[in-house]
Design a protein around this motif. Structure first.
Motif, PDB file in Angstrom:
ATOM      1  N   SER A 166       0.829  -1.208   0.000  1.00  0.00           N
ATOM      2  CA  SER A 166       0.000   0.000   0.000  1.00  0.00           C
ATOM      3  C   SER A 166       0.862   1.257   0.000  1.00  0.00           C
ATOM      4  O   SER A 166       1.989   1.256   0.503  1.00  0.00           O
ATOM      5  CB  SER A 166      -0.905   0.001   1.236  1.00  0.00           C
ATOM      6  N   ASN A 167       0.300   2.326  -0.560  1.00  0.00           N
ATOM      7  CA  ASN A 167       0.948   3.641  -0.452  1.00  0.00           C
ATOM      8  C   ASN A 167       0.325   4.475   0.659  1.00  0.00           C
ATOM      9  O   ASN A 167       0.731   5.614   0.879  1.00  0.00           O
ATOM     10  CB  ASN A 167       0.905   4.393  -1.788  1.00  0.00           C
ATOM     11  N   GLY A 168      -0.672   3.916   1.355  1.00  0.00           N
ATOM     12  CA  GLY A 168      -1.260   4.603   2.496  1.00  0.00           C
ATOM     13  C   GLY A 168      -2.362   5.586   2.169  1.00  0.00           C
ATOM     14  O   GLY A 168      -2.847   6.291   3.057  1.00  0.00           O
ATOM     15  N   LEU A 169      -2.798   5.615   0.903  1.00  0.00           N
ATOM     16  CA  LEU A 169      -3.877   6.534   0.523  1.00  0.00           C
ATOM     17  C   LEU A 169      -5.208   5.804   0.634  1.00  0.00           C
ATOM     18  O   LEU A 169      -5.426   4.773  -0.006  1.00  0.00           O
ATOM     19  CB  LEU A 169      -3.682   7.030  -0.907  1.00  0.00           C
ATOM     20  N   ASP A 170      -6.101   6.324   1.470  1.00  0.00           N
ATOM     21  CA  ASP A 170      -7.447   5.769   1.590  1.00  0.00           C
ATOM     22  C   ASP A 170      -8.382   6.659   0.786  1.00  0.00           C
ATOM     23  O   ASP A 170      -8.423   7.875   0.987  1.00  0.00           O
ATOM     24  CB  ASP A 170      -7.881   5.733   3.057  1.00  0.00           C
ATOM     25  N   PHE A 171      -9.157   6.038  -0.118  1.00  0.00           N
ATOM     26  CA  PHE A 171      -9.987   6.844  -1.013  1.00  0.00           C
ATOM     27  C   PHE A 171     -11.265   6.130  -1.391  1.00  0.00           C
ATOM     28  O   PHE A 171     -11.408   4.918  -1.235  1.00  0.00           O
ATOM     29  CB  PHE A 171      -9.208   7.217  -2.285  1.00  0.00           C
ATOM     30  N   GLY A 172     -12.204   6.910  -1.895  1.00  0.00           N
ATOM     31  CA  GLY A 172     -13.423   6.391  -2.466  1.00  0.00           C
ATOM     32  C   GLY A 172     -13.455   6.674  -3.951  1.00  0.00           C
ATOM     33  O   GLY A 172     -12.779   7.589  -4.441  1.00  0.00           O
ATOM     34  N   LEU A 173     -14.244   5.890  -4.679  1.00  0.00           N
ATOM     35  CA  LEU A 173     -14.384   6.055  -6.125  1.00  0.00           C
ATOM     36  C   LEU A 173     -15.857   6.209  -6.467  1.00  0.00           C
ATOM     37  O   LEU A 173     -16.689   5.438  -5.995  1.00  0.00           O
ATOM     38  CB  LEU A 173     -13.804   4.850  -6.870  1.00  0.00           C
TER      39      LEU A 173
ATOM     40  N   PHE B  59      -5.105  -0.880  -8.425  1.00  0.00           N
ATOM     41  CA  PHE B  59      -4.888  -2.051  -7.580  1.00  0.00           C
ATOM     42  C   PHE B  59      -4.169  -3.182  -8.308  1.00  0.00           C
ATOM     43  O   PHE B  59      -4.155  -4.314  -7.842  1.00  0.00           O
ATOM     44  CB  PHE B  59      -6.234  -2.562  -7.047  1.00  0.00           C
ATOM     45  N   GLY B  60      -3.562  -2.860  -9.446  1.00  0.00           N
ATOM     46  CA  GLY B  60      -2.850  -3.864 -10.221  1.00  0.00           C
ATOM     47  C   GLY B  60      -1.458  -4.131  -9.677  1.00  0.00           C
ATOM     48  O   GLY B  60      -1.139  -3.852  -8.517  1.00  0.00           O
ATOM     49  N   ASN B  61      -0.586  -4.634 -10.533  1.00  0.00           N
ATOM     50  CA  ASN B  61       0.766  -5.005 -10.122  1.00  0.00           C
ATOM     51  C   ASN B  61       1.746  -3.843 -10.149  1.00  0.00           C
ATOM     52  O   ASN B  61       2.919  -4.028  -9.814  1.00  0.00           O
ATOM     53  CB  ASN B  61       1.281  -6.135 -11.026  1.00  0.00           C
ATOM     54  N   ASN B  62       1.271  -2.675 -10.545  1.00  0.00           N
ATOM     55  CA  ASN B  62       2.164  -1.520 -10.602  1.00  0.00           C
ATOM     56  C   ASN B  62       2.587  -1.096  -9.190  1.00  0.00           C
ATOM     57  O   ASN B  62       1.764  -0.921  -8.300  1.00  0.00           O
ATOM     58  CB  ASN B  62       1.485  -0.346 -11.317  1.00  0.00           C
ATOM     59  N   SER B  63       3.881  -0.934  -8.990  1.00  0.00           N
ATOM     60  CA  SER B  63       4.387  -0.566  -7.669  1.00  0.00           C
ATOM     61  C   SER B  63       4.248   0.921  -7.393  1.00  0.00           C
ATOM     62  O   SER B  63       4.306   1.358  -6.239  1.00  0.00           O
ATOM     63  CB  SER B  63       5.859  -0.977  -7.522  1.00  0.00           C
ATOM     64  N   SER B  64       4.078   1.708  -8.431  1.00  0.00           N
ATOM     65  CA  SER B  64       3.860   3.141  -8.247  1.00  0.00           C
ATOM     66  C   SER B  64       2.974   3.655  -9.376  1.00  0.00           C
ATOM     67  O   SER B  64       2.845   3.019 -10.427  1.00  0.00           O
ATOM     68  CB  SER B  64       5.183   3.915  -8.238  1.00  0.00           C
ATOM     69  N   TYR B  65       2.348   4.783  -9.131  1.00  0.00           N
ATOM     70  CA  TYR B  65       1.551   5.436 -10.162  1.00  0.00           C
ATOM     71  C   TYR B  65       1.466   6.924  -9.863  1.00  0.00           C
ATOM     72  O   TYR B  65       1.748   7.369  -8.743  1.00  0.00           O
ATOM     73  CB  TYR B  65       0.144   4.823 -10.278  1.00  0.00           C
ATOM     74  N   THR B  66       1.061   7.670 -10.877  1.00  0.00           N
ATOM     75  CA  THR B  66       0.931   9.125 -10.742  1.00  0.00           C
ATOM     76  C   THR B  66      -0.529   9.522 -10.906  1.00  0.00           C
ATOM     77  O   THR B  66      -1.154   9.202 -11.925  1.00  0.00           O
ATOM     78  CB  THR B  66       1.782   9.858 -11.790  1.00  0.00           C
TER      79      THR B  66
ATOM     80  N   ASN C 275       0.100  16.905 -10.219  1.00  0.00           N
ATOM     81  CA  ASN C 275       0.255  15.464 -10.304  1.00  0.00           C
ATOM     82  C   ASN C 275       0.976  14.967  -9.050  1.00  0.00           C
ATOM     83  O   ASN C 275       1.888  15.628  -8.550  1.00  0.00           O
ATOM     84  CB  ASN C 275       1.060  15.070 -11.550  1.00  0.00           C
ATOM     85  N   VAL C 276       0.564  13.813  -8.544  1.00  0.00           N
ATOM     86  CA  VAL C 276       1.161  13.250  -7.340  1.00  0.00           C
ATOM     87  C   VAL C 276       1.556  11.805  -7.608  1.00  0.00           C
ATOM     88  O   VAL C 276       0.702  10.983  -7.968  1.00  0.00           O
ATOM     89  CB  VAL C 276       0.185  13.309  -6.144  1.00  0.00           C
ATOM     90  N   THR C 277       2.838  11.490  -7.435  1.00  0.00           N
ATOM     91  CA  THR C 277       3.330  10.133  -7.643  1.00  0.00           C
ATOM     92  C   THR C 277       3.432   9.412  -6.303  1.00  0.00           C
ATOM     93  O   THR C 277       4.057   9.914  -5.363  1.00  0.00           O
ATOM     94  CB  THR C 277       4.704  10.145  -8.329  1.00  0.00           C
ATOM     95  N   LEU C 278       2.811   8.246  -6.225  1.00  0.00           N
ATOM     96  CA  LEU C 278       2.774   7.467  -4.994  1.00  0.00           C
ATOM     97  C   LEU C 278       3.388   6.085  -5.231  1.00  0.00           C
ATOM     98  O   LEU C 278       3.243   5.521  -6.318  1.00  0.00           O
ATOM     99  CB  LEU C 278       1.334   7.297  -4.508  1.00  0.00           C
ATOM    100  N   THR C 279       4.047   5.547  -4.197  1.00  0.00           N
ATOM    101  CA  THR C 279       4.732   4.261  -4.312  1.00  0.00           C
ATOM    102  C   THR C 279       4.204   3.293  -3.257  1.00  0.00           C
ATOM    103  O   THR C 279       4.097   3.638  -2.081  1.00  0.00           O
ATOM    104  CB  THR C 279       6.255   4.436  -4.135  1.00  0.00           C
ATOM    105  N   LYS C 280       3.900   2.078  -3.688  1.00  0.00           N
ATOM    106  CA  LYS C 280       3.413   1.046  -2.782  1.00  0.00           C
ATOM    107  C   LYS C 280       4.583   0.330  -2.106  1.00  0.00           C
ATOM    108  O   LYS C 280       5.583   0.009  -2.753  1.00  0.00           O
ATOM    109  CB  LYS C 280       2.575   0.020  -3.542  1.00  0.00           C
ATOM    110  N   THR C 281       4.445   0.096  -0.810  1.00  0.00           N
ATOM    111  CA  THR C 281       5.424  -0.680  -0.056  1.00  0.00           C
ATOM    112  C   THR C 281       4.664  -1.651   0.842  1.00  0.00           C
ATOM    113  O   THR C 281       3.446  -1.551   0.992  1.00  0.00           O
ATOM    114  CB  THR C 281       6.302   0.234   0.821  1.00  0.00           C
ATOM    115  N   ASN C 282       5.382  -2.578   1.455  1.00  0.00           N
ATOM    116  CA  ASN C 282       4.764  -3.432   2.473  1.00  0.00           C
ATOM    117  C   ASN C 282       4.594  -2.587   3.725  1.00  0.00           C
ATOM    118  O   ASN C 282       5.525  -2.441   4.522  1.00  0.00           O
ATOM    119  CB  ASN C 282       5.624  -4.666   2.748  1.00  0.00           C
ATOM    120  N   PHE C 283       3.423  -2.037   3.876  1.00  0.00           N
ATOM    121  CA  PHE C 283       3.158  -1.009   4.881  1.00  0.00           C
ATOM    122  C   PHE C 283       2.216  -1.535   5.951  1.00  0.00           C
ATOM    123  O   PHE C 283       1.188  -2.155   5.643  1.00  0.00           O
ATOM    124  CB  PHE C 283       2.547   0.213   4.197  1.00  0.00           C
ATOM    125  N   THR C 284       2.580  -1.305   7.208  1.00  0.00           N
ATOM    126  CA  THR C 284       1.721  -1.651   8.332  1.00  0.00           C
ATOM    127  C   THR C 284       1.104  -0.376   8.877  1.00  0.00           C
ATOM    128  O   THR C 284       1.806   0.477   9.426  1.00  0.00           O
ATOM    129  CB  THR C 284       2.505  -2.365   9.441  1.00  0.00           C
TER     130      THR C 284
END
Length: 512
Positions: A134-141, A192-199, A216-225
């Motif tokens: 996760s990159n820690g962003l909680d959102f709705g769609l 929610f795909g296999n991409n480790s980061s997105y903008t 534009n905001v670029t976010l990176t997924k990590t193993n996040f607790t």
């Protein structure tokens, strides 16, 4: 024929390992398929039938053994197959474990909305500890108008996450991912795909018109607790000390921190508590039971919820160990630490459709004992429990088949409070519904995505309503916030839906 028929065998397993109460929260689940081809007759067979996929065997055995609606599914009947050949022939008609699993569920999407199968139980186990990619962003769609375009809105940014280091905050909007417009057909792969980061391509809403900005905001997924205790503070309100706790998941690893947070509020002399569960999809049931005692404390060992299993297991538990079916107010955490209690007779709980499972347990379990003032919108509507089953003779993790990492979470019981309240398929309705109006004058329930406010502050309409009820007066702040117009939206998903556990809860039960 390898079909388990010994209830005590699985009973020993489930009292020694984890019981998980979970949901997949997919509303567009396909209808239950029929077998993909006819089972061959004896005359058509040429020698013994060979099982093509051992995972299919595991799925049938587990569902036959403990599935809540096992007696309602003809293909799961104990006497369905007269011999191993017939049984294997049936399993071989399915070309994937997923198809078999879906075909054996009871009224999929209508009655059973929450059982699920995973092909990577390592990720599932990590989610039990609150760790996800996760990159820690909680959102709705939400869907934009009558189009297939999708707009994202930020609900909160997890403390200590990658997103917390970036220029993005609650209440902001995004329309594109890596320059592609989000749509109902691509949002899963993009977010929610296999991409480790997105903008993210950020957007604004003005006069009901949505437009991209240059941000534009670029976010990176990590193993996040993620620490589920997002905010814990005291609000001074006309001489009254109000505790505000935003708790976003029931995770046992943080039970001590939760207990300490309650102790901190108690030491500051709060007399009122606002518990914010708007974005809490569930978690460990023992954490939920402990929180019930933290809020109260005067009902030690009284019943919070009871369980109802399928007929064969219900009968077995009632005869052998009736107390197994009962969950009570505890006086200590699972590690033995004493629980700090506020001894309140009233609690204010903020909810949305994202409040599920263990969050609903708090509402339903406490309701017979204290005044639970629910504010916001209907909850998700999950009162059923699922257990983690592995491919092993006793379905345990320790004896799991090393050839694959499939596991399943079939629903195994439904829960009810001490007054027998259960079956709230449409969720638990709030005492005070939060609404907003569009420019056309139409009223809608829930959060106004154009007026989310700041969490923990009176600019948040949900918290402002709670503070208004506590003070006994309609504050100018709340009236001003309520007057802000919004746009009509159709909610289609939220980030919690795509975590391994989804909207769910899990627990370690009593051991023998």
């Amino acid at each position: 024929m390898k079909i388990l028929k010994h209830l005590p065998h699985l009973f020993i397993f489930i009292v020694c390992f984890n019981l998980s109460l979970t949901s997949c929260s997919k509303e567009d689940t396909p209808p239950t398929p029929e077998p993909e081809q006819e089972i061959p007759t004896e005359e058509e067979k040429e020698g013994p039938v060979v099982l093509k996929n051992e995972v299919n065997d595991f799925i049938w055995l587990g569902l036959n053994e403990v599935y809540l609606w096992q007696n309602e599914v003809p293909y799961l009947a104990d006497n369905k197959f007269s011999n191993t050949d017939d049984y294997y022939a049936f399993l071989n008609t399915y070309d994937s474990p997923e198809n078999l699993f879906e075909s054996l569920l009871y009224q999929r999407g209508e009655v059973d909305r929450f059982s699920f199968l995973v092909n990577d139980y390592i990720a599932l186990e990590n989610s039990f500890q609150g760790t996800t990619l996760s990159n820690g962003l909680d959102f709705g769609l939400v869907r934009i108008g009558n189009t297939n375009d999708v707009l994202g809105y930020v609900r909160y940014v997890a403390n200590g996450s990658d997103s917390s280091t970036k220029d993005i905050k609650r209440g902001e909007f995004f329309m594109t991912v890596d320059s592609q417009q989000l749509t109902v057909s691509n949002y899963y792969d993009l977010l929610f795909g296999n991409n480790s980061s997105y903008t993210l391509g950020m957007a604004t809403i003005s006069n009901s018109q949505i437009e991209l900005t240059n941000k534009n905001v670029t976010l990176t997924k990590t193993n996040f607790t993620e620490n589920p205790i997002h905010i814990n503070k005291v609000i001074e309100l006309n001489g009254t000390k109000v505790g505000y706790l935003m708790y976003n998941s029931f995770i046992a690893n943080f039970d001590s921190e939760l207990n300490n947070s309650i102790a901190e509020l108690k030491s500051q002399g709060i007399t009122e508590l606002v518990l914010d569960l708007r974005y809490n999809p569930g978690g460990r049931v023992s954490s939920a039971l402990a929180l019930c005692s933290m809020i109260t404390g005067q009902f030690e060992n009284d019943i919070i919820i009871t369980e109802q299993w399928n007929p064969k297991y219900q009968t077995y538990f009632e005869q052998v160990d009736p107390d197994f079916l009962i969950n009570r107010f505890p006086n200590a955490l699972t590690d033995g630490s004493p629980i700090t209690s506020l001894n309140l007779n009233k609690v204010y709980v903020l909810t949305t459709g994202g409040s599920a499972s263990a969050s609903e347990l708090i509402l339903n379990g406490l309701d017979p004992y204290i005044d639970v003032v629910q504010i916001g919108a209907n909850t998700a509507g999950k009162y059923t429990a699922s257990i983690t089953l592995y491919d092993a003779p006793d379905f345990s993790r320790g004896n799991a088949n090393p050839n694959h990492t499939y596991a399943m979470q079939p629903l195994v019981y439904k829960s009810s409070n001490i007054n027998g309240v259960s079956d709230y398929d449409n969720g638990l309705a709030p005492d005070h519904i939060i609404t907003y109006q569009t420019n056309s004058g139409v009223s809608y329930e829930g959060e106004n995505i154009q007026n989310l406010g700041v969490l923990g502050e009176d600019t948040d309409p949900f918290l402002a309503k709670a503070l208004s009820l506590i003070s006994g007066t309609t504050t100018k702040s709340y009236e001003k916030l309520k007057a802000i117009k919004g746009i009509q939206v159709e909610h289609i998903a939220e980030s919690n839906d795509f975590k391994p556990l989804g909207k769910g809860m899990y627990t370690t039960l009593k051991t023998k």
